[in-house]
Scaffold this motif. Structure first.
Motif, short mmCIF file in Angstrom:
data_model
loop_
_atom_site.label_atom_id
_atom_site.label_comp_id
_atom_site.label_asym_id
_atom_site.label_seq_id
_atom_site.Cartn_x
_atom_site.Cartn_y
_atom_site.Cartn_z
N ARG A 4 42.33 4.73 28.06
CA ARG A 4 43.66 5.13 28.59
C ARG A 4 44.24 6.32 27.82
NH1 ARG A 4 46.46 0.80 31.17
NH2 ARG A 4 48.09 2.35 31.50
N LEU A 5 43.59 6.70 26.72
CA LEU A 5 44.14 7.71 25.81
C LEU A 5 43.32 8.99 25.81
CD1 LEU A 5 44.81 5.38 22.76
CD2 LEU A 5 46.58 6.61 24.04
N ALA A 6 44.02 10.13 25.87
CA ALA A 6 43.41 11.43 25.65
C ALA A 6 44.43 12.26 24.87
CB ALA A 6 43.01 12.07 26.97
N VAL A 7 44.18 13.56 24.76
CA VAL A 7 44.99 14.37 23.83
C VAL A 7 45.51 15.64 24.49
CG1 VAL A 7 44.85 15.74 21.70
CG2 VAL A 7 43.83 13.46 21.78
N CYS A 8 46.76 15.98 24.14
CA CYS A 8 47.37 17.26 24.49
C CYS A 8 47.41 18.14 23.24
CB CYS A 8 48.79 17.04 25.02
SG CYS A 8 49.73 18.58 25.24
N PHE A 9 46.83 19.33 23.36
CA PHE A 9 46.75 20.24 22.21
C PHE A 9 47.87 21.26 22.31
CE2 PHE A 9 45.50 23.72 19.60
CZ PHE A 9 44.59 23.26 18.68
N ASP A 10 48.87 21.15 21.45
CA ASP A 10 49.98 22.11 21.42
C ASP A 10 49.67 23.16 20.35
OD1 ASP A 10 52.53 23.32 20.52
OD2 ASP A 10 53.43 21.94 21.97
N THR A 11 49.57 24.43 20.80
CA THR A 11 49.16 25.50 19.87
C THR A 11 50.17 25.71 18.74
OG1 THR A 11 50.17 27.10 21.38
CG2 THR A 11 47.78 26.75 21.58
N CYS A 12 51.47 25.65 19.06
CA CYS A 12 52.50 25.82 18.02
C CYS A 12 52.41 24.69 17.01
CB CYS A 12 53.89 25.87 18.66
SG CYS A 12 55.24 25.71 17.48
N HIS A 13 52.29 23.47 17.50
CA HIS A 13 52.25 22.32 16.60
C HIS A 13 51.03 22.38 15.68
CE1 HIS A 13 54.75 19.77 19.69
NE2 HIS A 13 55.36 20.88 19.32
N ALA A 14 49.86 22.69 16.27
CA ALA A 14 48.63 22.73 15.46
C ALA A 14 48.74 23.79 14.36
CB ALA A 14 47.42 23.02 16.36
N PHE A 15 49.29 24.96 14.72
CA PHE A 15 49.43 26.04 13.74
C PHE A 15 50.42 25.65 12.65
CE2 PHE A 15 51.23 30.14 12.32
CZ PHE A 15 50.07 30.81 11.99
N ALA A 16 51.56 25.10 13.04
CA ALA A 16 52.56 24.67 12.07
C ALA A 16 52.02 23.53 11.20
CB ALA A 16 53.84 24.23 12.78
N ALA A 17 51.09 22.75 11.76
CA ALA A 17 50.47 21.66 11.00
C ALA A 17 49.47 22.18 9.98
CB ALA A 17 49.77 20.69 11.94
N GLY A 18 49.04 23.44 10.13
CA GLY A 18 48.13 24.02 9.13
C GLY A 18 46.79 24.47 9.66
N TYR A 19 46.55 24.31 10.98
CA TYR A 19 45.28 24.76 11.57
C TYR A 19 45.39 26.25 11.92
CZ TYR A 19 44.01 19.84 12.01
OH TYR A 19 43.70 18.53 11.75
N ASP A 20 44.57 27.07 11.24
CA ASP A 20 44.63 28.53 11.45
C ASP A 20 43.51 28.96 12.39
OD1 ASP A 20 44.96 31.21 11.38
OD2 ASP A 20 44.74 31.43 9.20
N PHE A 21 43.89 29.25 13.64
CA PHE A 21 42.89 29.62 14.65
C PHE A 21 43.07 31.05 15.12
CE2 PHE A 21 45.95 28.99 18.13
CZ PHE A 21 46.84 28.09 17.56
N ARG A 22 43.63 31.90 14.24
CA ARG A 22 43.87 33.30 14.62
C ARG A 22 42.58 34.11 14.61
NH1 ARG A 22 48.82 34.12 10.50
NH2 ARG A 22 47.28 33.06 9.21
N GLU A 23 41.65 33.77 13.71
CA GLU A 23 40.37 34.49 13.61
C GLU A 23 39.27 33.62 14.22
OE1 GLU A 23 40.19 37.56 12.59
OE2 GLU A 23 42.32 37.60 12.08
N PRO A 24 38.19 34.26 14.71
CA PRO A 24 37.12 33.49 15.38
C PRO A 24 36.54 32.37 14.52
CG PRO A 24 36.82 35.84 15.76
CD PRO A 24 37.95 35.72 14.79
#
Ligand SMILES: [Zn+2]
Length: 232
Positions: free
Chosen positions: A121-141
């Motif tokens: 019953r569970l899956a995930v929504c990926f919020d780009t702002c939240h992930a970045f503010a959480a510390g995930y840096d996806f600006r570079e490949p």
């Protein structure tokens, strides 16, 4: 109205649950109210044939992350037991990690799903702002690839069911949930280009949650910026 199955991705629609819901609350009265509110959201979404309901998983309110994650999983179980057989999904959203909010690490969402009695019953929504503010840096490949590998290990990329597209007013790791127009925040356009050109997400809905006025002209502008990032 024709019922749309969860696998029908032609015109997928998702709802957002109330921000007042906290399935991590150690207060029994607030926890019960949160479960009932989620049940209500799921019933409406199921009646409308929606793909799912996006939910902020909750805050542990100083009881600690491990106890909070277990509390959230137990609350999800209660809500799903009360809505047995529903097709609409509960989409746990990645959070910025403000205060005692859970879900700012992929591992949190993976643990909630692992502890739930009805993980399907569970899956995930990926919020780009939240992930970045959480510390995930996806600006570079390289950072983008490493982040998605980590998501795959902790949750599974097949469970990434929708994106919330927002640039971030807050810096990397700031834990601030402050949305900005695409390309005008601390993420910048490159992070969005990686996602838009990733064939794994070609059929995953992407939703603008950027600031809007009544005529929504900002959405048109943000959409144009995103279209310009798609490789020909
Ligand atoms: Zn969001």
């Amino acid at each position: 109205m024709a019922r749309r199955g969860r696998r029908d991705r032609h015109r997928p629609t998702v709802a957002h649950a109330s921000y007042l819901i906290n399935l991590g609350s150690p207060d029994d009265a607030l926890w019960e109210k949160s479960i009932n509110a989620l049940v209500d959201e799921l019933q409406q979404a199921e009646a409308l044939g929606l793909l799912g309901v996006v939910l902020h998983p909750g805050a542990h309110m100083e009881q600690g992350e491990e106890a909070g994650i277990a509390r959230v999983a137990a609350g999800l179980d209660r809500a799903h037991a009360a809505t047995g057989g529903f097709k609409t999904l509960t989409l746990l959203e990645i959070t910025a990690g403000q205060g005692t909010t859970l879900g700012y690490k992929f591992e949190h969402l993976g643990a909630m799903r692992a502890q739930a009695s009805d993980p399907e019953r569970l899956a995930v929504c990926f919020d780009t702002c939240h992930a970045f503010a959480a510390g995930y840096d996806f600006r570079e490949p390289a950072g983008y690839a490493a982040m998605m590998d980590e998501f795959d290990r902790a949750i599974g990329l097949d469970l990434l069911t929708c994106f919330h597209f927002n640039d971030s007013k807050g810096a990397l790791g700031s834990h601030k949930d402050r949305h900005e127009h695409i390309g005008q925040g601390a993420i910048g356009v490159s992070g969005f280009a990686h996602i838009l050109n990733d064939a794994r997400f070609a059929n995953v809905p992407m939703i603008l949650e950027t600031p809007k006025s009544d005529d929504m002209h900002e959405d048109v502008e943000n959409f144009e910026v995103l279209r310009g990032l798609i490789d020909a």
